[in-house]
Write a protein that holds these residues in place. Structure first.
Motif, mmCIF file in Angstrom:
data_model
loop_
_atom_site.group_PDB
_atom_site.id
_atom_site.type_symbol
_atom_site.label_atom_id
_atom_site.label_comp_id
_atom_site.label_asym_id
_atom_site.label_seq_id
_atom_site.Cartn_x
_atom_site.Cartn_y
_atom_site.Cartn_z
ATOM 1 N N HIS A 2 86.655 101.148 61.842
ATOM 2 C CA HIS A 2 86.845 100.629 63.183
ATOM 3 C C HIS A 2 88.055 99.701 63.240
ATOM 4 O O HIS A 2 88.808 99.704 64.206
ATOM 5 N N LEU A 3 88.259 98.930 62.186
ATOM 6 C CA LEU A 3 89.397 98.007 62.122
ATOM 7 C C LEU A 3 90.718 98.779 62.100
ATOM 8 O O LEU A 3 91.679 98.400 62.771
ATOM 9 N N ALA A 5 91.274 101.794 63.374
ATOM 10 C CA ALA A 5 91.483 102.393 64.691
ATOM 11 C C ALA A 5 91.972 101.359 65.691
ATOM 12 O O ALA A 5 92.884 101.640 66.487
ATOM 13 N N SER A 6 91.409 100.157 65.659
ATOM 14 C CA SER A 6 91.851 99.137 66.603
ATOM 15 C C SER A 6 93.261 98.660 66.274
ATOM 16 O O SER A 6 94.059 98.371 67.172
ATOM 17 N N ALA A 7 93.613 98.588 64.984
ATOM 18 C CA ALA A 7 94.972 98.205 64.592
ATOM 19 C C ALA A 7 95.970 99.272 65.033
ATOM 20 O O ALA A 7 97.066 98.958 65.509
ATOM 21 N N THR A 8 95.589 100.531 64.903
ATOM 22 C CA THR A 8 96.459 101.625 65.332
ATOM 23 C C THR A 8 96.657 101.587 66.836
ATOM 24 O O THR A 8 97.779 101.777 67.334
ATOM 25 N N ASN A 9 95.608 101.333 67.589
ATOM 26 C CA ASN A 9 95.725 101.247 69.048
ATOM 27 C C ASN A 9 96.586 100.058 69.466
ATOM 28 O O ASN A 9 97.391 100.166 70.389
ATOM 29 N N ALA A 10 96.438 98.939 68.789
ATOM 30 C CA ALA A 10 97.255 97.758 69.102
ATOM 31 C C ALA A 10 98.722 98.038 68.805
ATOM 32 O O ALA A 10 99.608 97.681 69.589
ATOM 33 N N SER A 13 100.178 100.307 71.493
ATOM 34 C CA SER A 13 100.442 99.625 72.768
ATOM 35 C C SER A 13 101.676 98.742 72.662
ATOM 36 O O SER A 13 102.437 98.602 73.622
#
Length: 95
Positions: A2-3, A5-10, A13
């Protein structure tokens, strides 16, 4: 997981919000371009002078068996000429 995926999304953006400047040059760039052109030609002239000096020293000292010592100078002058010639392309690729 999950970490990651959120780093990739950040990261995505942040990349999406990076401004894309136009190709218009700021005022006063003509003088800077003139200085860069002069620096380019002076750098190439220095490389040619280095090749001539290295070749002359190699020819003079070859009679004494010391001619191969100047091969490094000739190689460095050739490498310098390649770097100077490719400088704008290298910076353009990095920018």
């Amino acid at each position: 997981m999950h970490l990651t995926a959120s780093a990739t999304n950040a990261f995505a953006s942040i990349i999406a919000n990076v401004p894309n400047p136009s190709g218009e040059q700021p005022p006063g760039m003509d003088e800077i371009n003139t200085i860069l052109d002069w620096a380019f030609w002076l750098g190439l002239a220095a490389c040619v002078a280095g090749l001539i000096a290295g070749g002359a020293l190699m020819a003079i000292q070859s009679r004494r068996g010391e001619g191969s010592e100047h091969a490094g100078r000739i190689a460095m002058a050739c490498i310098g000429a390649v770097v100077i010639g490719a400088a704008s392309m290298l910076i353009g690729a990095l920018a």
